[in-house]
Design an enzyme around this catalytic site. Structure first.
Site, PDB file in Angstrom:
ATOM      1  N   LYS A 176      -8.746   6.327  34.845  1.00 20.99           N
ATOM      2  CA  LYS A 176     -10.190   6.601  34.929  1.00 20.99           C
ATOM      3  C   LYS A 176     -10.946   5.986  33.753  1.00 20.99           C
ATOM      4  CE  LYS A 176      -9.585  11.131  34.832  1.00 20.99           C
ATOM      5  NZ  LYS A 176      -8.120  11.203  34.793  1.00 20.99           N
ATOM      6  N   ARG A 211     -14.027  18.648  37.798  1.00 23.82           N
ATOM      7  CA  ARG A 211     -12.590  18.879  37.825  1.00 23.82           C
ATOM      8  C   ARG A 211     -12.198  20.071  38.670  1.00 23.82           C
ATOM      9  NH1 ARG A 211     -11.014  15.838  33.212  1.00 23.82           N
ATOM     10  NH2 ARG A 211      -8.765  15.934  33.012  1.00 23.82           N
ATOM     11  N   ARG A 257       1.287   5.751  25.954  1.00 22.56           N
ATOM     12  CA  ARG A 257       0.111   6.022  25.133  1.00 22.56           C
ATOM     13  C   ARG A 257       0.446   7.026  24.022  1.00 22.56           C
ATOM     14  NH1 ARG A 257      -5.003   8.288  28.108  1.00 22.56           N
ATOM     15  NH2 ARG A 257      -3.729  10.163  28.140  1.00 22.56           N
ATOM     16  N   ARG A 269      -2.242  11.098  21.185  1.00 22.97           N
ATOM     17  CA  ARG A 269      -3.236  12.097  21.630  1.00 22.97           C
ATOM     18  C   ARG A 269      -2.520  13.440  21.753  1.00 22.97           C
ATOM     19  NH1 ARG A 269      -6.934  11.038  26.986  1.00 22.97           N
ATOM     20  NH2 ARG A 269      -6.278  13.074  27.742  1.00 22.97           N
ATOM     21  N   ARG A 297      -0.924  19.449  32.767  1.00 22.96           N
ATOM     22  CA  ARG A 297      -2.143  18.741  33.209  1.00 22.96           C
ATOM     23  C   ARG A 297      -1.992  18.285  34.658  1.00 22.96           C
ATOM     24  NH1 ARG A 297      -2.355  14.436  28.589  1.00 22.96           N
ATOM     25  NH2 ARG A 297      -3.887  13.358  29.887  1.00 22.96           N
TER      26      ARG A 297
HETATM   27  P1  AP5 Z   1      -6.484   5.981  31.088  1.00 18.65           P
HETATM   28  O1  AP5 Z   1      -7.474   4.969  31.508  1.00 18.65           O
HETATM   29  O2  AP5 Z   1      -6.609   6.625  29.786  1.00 18.65           O
HETATM   30  O3  AP5 Z   1      -6.346   7.092  32.244  1.00 18.65           O
HETATM   31  P2  AP5 Z   1      -7.185   8.390  32.457  1.00 18.65           P
HETATM   32  O4  AP5 Z   1      -7.185   8.633  33.930  1.00 18.65           O
HETATM   33  O5  AP5 Z   1      -8.493   8.301  31.766  1.00 18.65           O
HETATM   34  O6  AP5 Z   1      -6.208   9.434  31.752  1.00 18.65           O
HETATM   35  P3  AP5 Z   1      -6.515  10.642  30.799  1.00 18.65           P
HETATM   36  O7  AP5 Z   1      -5.215  10.997  30.195  1.00 18.65           O
HETATM   37  O8  AP5 Z   1      -7.674  10.383  29.934  1.00 18.65           O
HETATM   38  O9  AP5 Z   1      -6.913  11.718  31.891  1.00 18.65           O
HETATM   39  P4  AP5 Z   1      -7.136  13.209  31.799  1.00 18.65           P
HETATM   40  O10 AP5 Z   1      -7.926  13.485  33.010  1.00 18.65           O
HETATM   41  O11 AP5 Z   1      -5.881  13.994  31.676  1.00 18.65           O
HETATM   42  O12 AP5 Z   1      -7.881  13.416  30.391  1.00 18.65           O
HETATM   43  P5  AP5 Z   1      -9.371  13.769  29.986  1.00 18.65           P
HETATM   44  O13 AP5 Z   1      -9.634  13.127  28.708  1.00 18.65           O
HETATM   45  O14 AP5 Z   1     -10.304  13.578  31.101  1.00 18.65           O
HETATM   46  O15 AP5 Z   1      -5.030   5.316  31.228  1.00 18.65           O
HETATM   47  C1  AP5 Z   1      -3.886   5.998  30.756  1.00 18.65           C
HETATM   48  C2  AP5 Z   1      -2.986   5.010  29.997  1.00 18.65           C
HETATM   49  O16 AP5 Z   1      -2.485   4.046  30.914  1.00 18.65           O
HETATM   50  C3  AP5 Z   1      -3.723   4.212  28.902  1.00 18.65           C
HETATM   51  O17 AP5 Z   1      -2.850   4.002  27.834  1.00 18.65           O
HETATM   52  C4  AP5 Z   1      -4.066   2.877  29.610  1.00 18.65           C
HETATM   53  O18 AP5 Z   1      -4.137   1.809  28.710  1.00 18.65           O
HETATM   54  C5  AP5 Z   1      -2.902   2.723  30.573  1.00 18.65           C
HETATM   55  N1  AP5 Z   1      -3.277   2.068  31.833  1.00 18.65           N
HETATM   56  C6  AP5 Z   1      -4.441   2.218  32.530  1.00 18.65           C
HETATM   57  N2  AP5 Z   1      -4.413   1.473  33.660  1.00 18.65           N
HETATM   58  C7  AP5 Z   1      -3.203   0.850  33.678  1.00 18.65           C
HETATM   59  C8  AP5 Z   1      -2.574  -0.056  34.601  1.00 18.65           C
HETATM   60  N3  AP5 Z   1      -3.185  -0.460  35.729  1.00 18.65           N
HETATM   61  N4  AP5 Z   1      -1.325  -0.481  34.320  1.00 18.65           N
HETATM   62  C9  AP5 Z   1      -0.679  -0.083  33.172  1.00 18.65           C
HETATM   63  N5  AP5 Z   1      -1.237   0.773  32.268  1.00 18.65           N
HETATM   64  C10 AP5 Z   1      -2.474   1.243  32.523  1.00 18.65           C
HETATM   65  O19 AP5 Z   1      -9.240  15.353  29.728  1.00 18.65           O
HETATM   66  C11 AP5 Z   1      -8.446  15.865  28.699  1.00 18.65           C
HETATM   67  C12 AP5 Z   1      -8.551  17.380  28.658  1.00 18.65           C
HETATM   68  O20 AP5 Z   1      -9.898  17.752  28.360  1.00 18.65           O
HETATM   69  C13 AP5 Z   1      -8.237  18.112  29.971  1.00 18.65           C
HETATM   70  O21 AP5 Z   1      -6.853  18.345  30.131  1.00 18.65           O
HETATM   71  C14 AP5 Z   1      -9.023  19.401  29.787  1.00 18.65           C
HETATM   72  O22 AP5 Z   1      -8.366  20.294  28.934  1.00 18.65           O
HETATM   73  C15 AP5 Z   1     -10.287  18.915  29.090  1.00 18.65           C
HETATM   74  N6  AP5 Z   1     -11.347  18.527  30.028  1.00 18.65           N
HETATM   75  C16 AP5 Z   1     -11.861  17.272  30.232  1.00 18.65           C
HETATM   76  N7  AP5 Z   1     -12.813  17.302  31.165  1.00 18.65           N
HETATM   77  C17 AP5 Z   1     -12.895  18.589  31.585  1.00 18.65           C
HETATM   78  C18 AP5 Z   1     -13.673  19.240  32.569  1.00 18.65           C
HETATM   79  N8  AP5 Z   1     -14.546  18.578  33.345  1.00 18.65           N
HETATM   80  N9  AP5 Z   1     -13.498  20.580  32.723  1.00 18.65           N
HETATM   81  C19 AP5 Z   1     -12.615  21.281  31.978  1.00 18.65           C
HETATM   82  N10 AP5 Z   1     -11.837  20.715  31.036  1.00 18.65           N
HETATM   83  C20 AP5 Z   1     -11.976  19.370  30.851  1.00 18.65           C
HETATM   84 MG    MG Z   2      -9.410   9.369  30.194  1.00 20.30          MG
END
Ligand code: AP5
Ligand code: MG
Length: 191
Positions: A13, A88, A127, A133, A144
């Site tokens: 994402k 979410r 990562r 992280r 997660r």
């Molecule tokens: P990346 O692009 O970082 O993927 P992502 O989908 O953004 O993954 P996240 O880990 O950020 O998702 P998440 O939903 O768990 O975390 P968030 O920060 O939203 O890619 C991942 C890795 O793969 C990177 O190293 C990238 O380089 C690599 N990659 C990407 N594409 C690739 C490809 N095609 N091939 C190879 N490698 C690739 O949330 C974190 C926490 O915050 C949650 O758990 C929760 O506690 C809280 N939170 C956030 N939003 C909310 C909400 N709305 N409500 C409640 N709690 C929330």
């Molecule tokens: Mg992300």
């Protein structure tokens, strides 16, 4: 354009949203990044959020909506925005609808990135080694993914029912995925 980008943890994402905003000159609004900024700033909200995030659970709807509202109203979003990591759960999807209706800016596109679990676990492990992280530990990632399946996956149907959902295969290279998204959004690039 106003876009919601969805997918499992590690589905890409954040990576794809960064490419889309560059091409379309949109605001990239990631609730995960907003929360990590609050954690880094050491605010009360950040301290509360960190505990929850490190367990891989969802921070309360109220806190996240507050952060989102602040960000939406404060920034200049005249070309639109891409929301990454929000909504979410169904309650957040409904709250978002209400908020955007009030400001006359409804979501126009919901993009779901589909990647199998094995691949996201591999990506996050990579990562973790590179960036450290704090919620990328094996146990938290498992949690997660479980929470994603239980609470976030149903949001896909919410947007399908509105008729604005597109699903994109998230495997292959970052560029491969971006080309698929380009196709869906019909972005024409000179390059
Ligand atoms: P990346 O692009 O970082 O993927 P992502 O989908 O953004 O993954 P996240 O880990 O950020 O998702 P998440 O939903 O768990 O975390 P968030 O920060 O939203 O890619 C991942 C890795 O793969 C990177 O190293 C990238 O380089 C690599 N990659 C990407 N594409 C690739 C490809 N095609 N091939 C190879 N490698 C690739 O949330 C974190 C926490 O915050 C949650 O758990 C929760 O506690 C809280 N939170 C956030 N939003 C909310 C909400 N709305 N409500 C409640 N709690 C929330
Ligand atoms: Mg992300």
């Amino acid at each position: 354009m106003r876009i919601v980008i969805m997918g499992a943890p590690g589905s890409g994402k954040g990576t794809q949203a960064a490419l889309i905003v560059k091409e379309l000159d949109l605001d990239h609004i990631s609730t995960g990044d907003l929360l990590r900024a609050a954690v880094a700033a050491g605010t009360e909200l950040g301290k509360k959020a960190k505990e929850v995030m490190d367990r891989g659970e969802l921070v309360s709807d109220e806190i996240v909506l507050g952060l989102l509202e602040q960000r939406l109203l404060q920034e200049n979003t005249k070309n639109g925005f891409i929301l990454d990591g929000y909504p979410r759960n169904i309650a957040q999807a409904q709250a978002l609808d209400g908020l955007l209706e009030r400001i006359g800016q409804p979501v126009e596109e919901a993009l779901q990135i589909d990647v199998d679990e094995e691949q996201v676990v591999t990506r996050i492990a990579k990562r973790a080694a590179l960036e450290g992280r704090s919620d990328d530990t094996e146990e938290t990632v498992r949690n997660r993914l479980r929470i994603y399946g239980e609470q976030t996956a149903p949001v896909v149907d919410f947007y399908a029912h509105k008729g604005i959902l597109s699903r994109v295969l998230g495997d292959g290279s970052i560029e491969d995925v971006f080309q698929r998204i380009r196709g869906v959004l019909q972005i024409h690039s000179a390059s």
